[in-house]
Every structure is written in C-alpha cells, then in structure tokens.
Design a protein around this motif. Structure first.
Motif, mmCIF file in Angstrom:
data_model
loop_
_atom_site.group_PDB
_atom_site.id
_atom_site.type_symbol
_atom_site.label_atom_id
_atom_site.label_comp_id
_atom_site.label_asym_id
_atom_site.label_seq_id
_atom_site.Cartn_x
_atom_site.Cartn_y
_atom_site.Cartn_z
ATOM 1 N N SER A 39 1.207 -1.645 0.265
ATOM 2 C CA SER A 39 0.555 0.122 -0.185
ATOM 3 C C SER A 39 0.508 1.879 -0.274
ATOM 4 N N ILE A 40 1.596 1.249 0.305
ATOM 5 C CA ILE A 40 2.712 2.176 0.082
ATOM 6 C C ILE A 40 4.039 2.320 -1.260
ATOM 7 N N THR A 41 3.985 3.368 -1.479
ATOM 8 C CA THR A 41 4.620 3.417 -2.571
ATOM 9 C C THR A 41 5.787 4.286 -3.075
ATOM 10 N N HIS A 42 6.129 4.870 -3.411
ATOM 11 C CA HIS A 42 7.384 6.442 -3.509
ATOM 12 C C HIS A 42 7.865 6.284 -5.043
ATOM 13 N N ILE A 43 7.320 4.856 -6.299
ATOM 14 C CA ILE A 43 8.398 4.998 -7.583
ATOM 15 C C ILE A 43 6.624 5.748 -8.320
ATOM 16 N N PHE A 44 6.960 6.600 -9.448
ATOM 17 C CA PHE A 44 5.133 6.636 -9.845
ATOM 18 C C PHE A 44 6.099 6.433 -11.471
ATOM 19 N N GLN A 45 4.524 5.825 -12.065
ATOM 20 C CA GLN A 45 4.725 6.539 -13.909
ATOM 21 C C GLN A 45 3.884 7.765 -13.804
ATOM 22 N N ILE A 46 5.141 8.872 -14.758
ATOM 23 C CA ILE A 46 4.343 9.471 -15.830
ATOM 24 C C ILE A 46 4.153 9.990 -16.438
ATOM 25 N N SER A 47 4.623 9.560 -17.276
ATOM 26 C CA SER A 47 3.755 9.285 -18.533
ATOM 27 C C SER A 47 4.745 7.924 -19.135
ATOM 28 N N PRO A 48 4.031 7.627 -20.128
ATOM 29 C CA PRO A 48 4.666 6.366 -20.508
ATOM 30 C C PRO A 48 6.515 6.298 -20.480
ATOM 31 N N SER A 49 7.057 7.268 -20.871
ATOM 32 C CA SER A 49 8.635 7.119 -21.140
ATOM 33 C C SER A 49 9.522 8.406 -19.287
ATOM 34 N N ILE A 50 8.904 8.607 -18.920
ATOM 35 C CA ILE A 50 9.154 9.363 -17.975
ATOM 36 C C ILE A 50 8.601 8.385 -16.079
ATOM 37 N N GLY A 51 9.876 8.636 -15.392
ATOM 38 C CA GLY A 51 8.754 8.195 -14.296
ATOM 39 C C GLY A 51 9.974 8.590 -12.963
ATOM 40 N N CYS A 52 9.253 8.451 -11.979
ATOM 41 C CA CYS A 52 10.083 8.813 -10.495
ATOM 42 C C CYS A 52 9.881 7.931 -9.694
ATOM 43 N N VAL A 53 10.637 8.774 -8.513
ATOM 44 C CA VAL A 53 11.228 8.286 -7.285
ATOM 45 C C VAL A 53 10.438 9.534 -6.870
ATOM 46 N N MET A 54 9.630 9.520 -5.062
ATOM 47 C CA MET A 54 9.753 10.829 -4.105
ATOM 48 C C MET A 54 10.579 10.497 -2.785
ATOM 49 N N ALA A 55 10.949 10.893 -2.773
ATOM 50 C CA ALA A 55 11.409 11.584 -0.929
ATOM 51 C C ALA A 55 11.272 12.592 -0.376
ATOM 52 N N GLY A 56 10.468 12.622 1.327
ATOM 53 C CA GLY A 56 10.005 13.254 1.642
ATOM 54 C C GLY A 56 8.449 13.148 2.204
ATOM 55 N N SER A 57 8.099 14.401 2.675
ATOM 56 C CA SER A 57 6.358 13.725 2.822
ATOM 57 C C SER A 57 5.578 13.437 1.890
ATOM 58 N N VAL A 58 4.674 12.187 2.453
ATOM 59 C CA VAL A 58 3.839 11.317 1.222
ATOM 60 C C VAL A 58 2.979 12.032 0.689
ATOM 61 N N PRO A 59 2.182 12.939 1.454
ATOM 62 C CA PRO A 59 1.461 13.950 0.887
ATOM 63 C C PRO A 59 1.404 14.528 -0.033
ATOM 64 N N ASP A 60 2.616 15.559 0.131
ATOM 65 C CA ASP A 60 2.924 16.304 -0.591
ATOM 66 C C ASP A 60 3.315 15.494 -2.322
ATOM 67 N N ALA A 61 3.582 14.756 -1.816
ATOM 68 C CA ALA A 61 4.555 13.552 -3.275
ATOM 69 C C ALA A 61 3.928 13.203 -4.059
ATOM 70 N N ARG A 62 2.774 12.673 -3.742
ATOM 71 C CA ARG A 62 1.039 12.346 -4.467
ATOM 72 C C ARG A 62 0.147 13.452 -5.284
ATOM 73 N N ALA A 63 1.167 15.080 -3.954
ATOM 74 C CA ALA A 63 -0.190 16.395 -4.715
ATOM 75 C C ALA A 63 1.129 16.993 -5.832
ATOM 76 N N LEU A 64 2.010 16.323 -5.759
ATOM 77 C CA LEU A 64 3.406 16.661 -7.160
ATOM 78 C C LEU A 64 3.146 15.471 -7.929
ATOM 79 N N VAL A 65 2.863 14.461 -8.027
ATOM 80 C CA VAL A 65 2.944 13.410 -8.948
ATOM 81 C C VAL A 65 1.821 14.258 -9.648
ATOM 82 N N THR A 66 0.071 14.045 -8.993
ATOM 83 C CA THR A 66 -0.760 14.519 -9.899
ATOM 84 C C THR A 66 -0.125 15.932 -10.563
ATOM 85 N N ARG A 67 0.219 16.368 -10.650
ATOM 86 C CA ARG A 67 0.058 17.578 -10.984
ATOM 87 C C ARG A 67 1.132 17.330 -11.833
#
Length: 255
Positions: free
Chosen positions: A63-91
C-alpha cells in the motif's frame, strides 16, 4: 530576540535565507523520513530505487509506494512527505497530459522538470502557500541525449545528474556512488547492473540487509518506463547477496 518576520515564507532573513524552504528540505533529510532514494544512469538505461521504512509493523508494504509513472516514457521516485509527493505527482501527470494534448507528442523530461521547478518556485513567494517537503527525481530516455536524470527540490532547483540520492542517508549514498561511477562496467552495463550497484549503495549506507518488501525499482529504456515486479526485485537482492558474499571470501586474510 530575533524578529519573527524572518520566519515568514515571503521574507528573507538578514542572512538572505528563507527558513521555510530550509525546513521543507529538512522534511526530506530528517530522521523522521521513511524513504531513501537513488537515481543512476548508464549509456542505455536509467533507474530509480527507493528504500521504504514502514512507519508501523502492521502496514501492508504494497500500500506504500514512492516510485510513480508520469507518462509512458517518464518515471520518478519521491523522497520526503508522502502527501506532498502525491500532490506533486498528480500535478506532474496533469502537466504531461496537457502538453501531449496541446502538442501531439510526449513532454520531454527536461521540460517537465523545469515546469515543476517553476511551480515549486511560486510556493516560495506566496504567503498563502508553503513549499512542498519533497524531492522529485525524474528519469527518461531522450531520443537525442539518451538516458537523463533530473532532480527537483523544494528550493525550485532543477539539476541534471549522472547519479543522485535523496533522504536521510543522502551523504553516504552519494559518497558510495561517486566511488563506483568511474567503473566502466556500470557506464555501459544493463539495468540489472545499475540496480545491483544501487542496492549495494543502500546496503552500505544503511548497514543492513534489505528485504524485497522494502525496496522498489523503476527502470526506463528505449521501450519506456516500468516498475519491477516483486519477483524481479527478489532476483536483484539475491544477486547482490551473492556478490557481497563472494567479495568477502576473496579478501586476503590478515594475520
């Protein structure tokens, strides 16, 4: 007694510092942060690795992940506040989708990284906002420049790296990566070799043996970004354990 206005997000201190931005950076490197992340690139691949320390024993690791797919060719890893990470990934996903809709092709990683840095900069100059306490490391493969890694931090810096780390053990991880990046095996190796080096860096920095439910790996190549399955992560950890065992046995015995 210092003037409390120095603490406001829109006011510089007499030393020229924005304390709230520094506090946001502490949310990434502080001891209460539950994730350390690494990004590494070679000639053909770029990978991101996240070590997640579960806040409670009863939490389901899936249920906890820090790696996200942004587009078919772009991925990211987030470090820090989990709620802030979700907000920035969504943006970031919204910005990538809007760019594709307007221009008819996927947004380049450098353009998306700069766009997110510009958004973070707005958070440092508006009184009704606060900086996001999260560092975002984006990876992709560019048709012209090959694999690329960009890091966006709360201070709105957008910098490209060959290898980068974030989290409480950032200094130890960077020290390890600086020593290893001169090895040509990694410069021209496949993604498995990069993952092997990244896991070894985490092992060395954390001084512990990693378990499969604590590690996430994302890789990007010419076919796009994907997140490794649990079985693939187990295979990487198994290879690392064998390598460490062989290295220990090959060391000369000192009498």
């Amino acid at each position: 007694m210092s003037d409390y206005t120095d603490r406001y997000i829109t006011v510089f201190s007499p030393e020229g510092r924005l304390f709230q931005v520094e506090y946001a950076s502490k949310a990434i490197t502080g001891s209460n942060t539950y994730v350390n992340s690494i990004g590494i690139r070679s000639k053909d691949y770029a990978i991101v690795i996240a070590y997640k320390r579960l806040p409670e024993k009863l939490v389901d690791p899936i249920s906890i992940t820090h790696i996200f797919q942004i587009s078919p060719s772009i991925g990211c890893v987030m470090a820090g506040s989990v709620p802030d990470a979700r907000a920035l990934v969504t943006r970031a996903r919204s910005e990538a989708a809007e760019f594709h809709k307007t221009n008819g092709y996927e947004i380049p990683c450098n353009a998306l990284s700069q766009r997110l840095a510009n958004i973070n900069q707005v958070y440092t100059q508006r009184a009704h906002m606060r900086p996001l306490g999260v560092a975002m490391t984006l990876i992709s493969v560019d048709d012209e420049f090959g694999p690329r890694i960009f890091k966006v931090n709360p201070a709105a810096e957008c910098i490209e790296y060959n290898a980068v780390a974030s989290g409480p053990k950032e200094h130890q991880l960077l020290t390890y990566l600086e020593r290893k990046l001169g090895d040509r095996r990694y410069a021209f190796g496949n993604w498995r070799r990069l993952a092997n080096m990244g896991v070894k860096a985490l092992n060395a920095a954390l001084a512990t043996t990693l378990e499969s439910d604590e590690v996430e790996v994302g890789v990007v190549g010419i076919n796009g970004f994907r997140k490794l399955t649990l079985r693939e992560v187990k295979n990487v950890l198994r290879d690392v354990k064998w390598d460490i065992l062989i290295e220990r046995e090959s060391r000369p015995c000192v009498v």
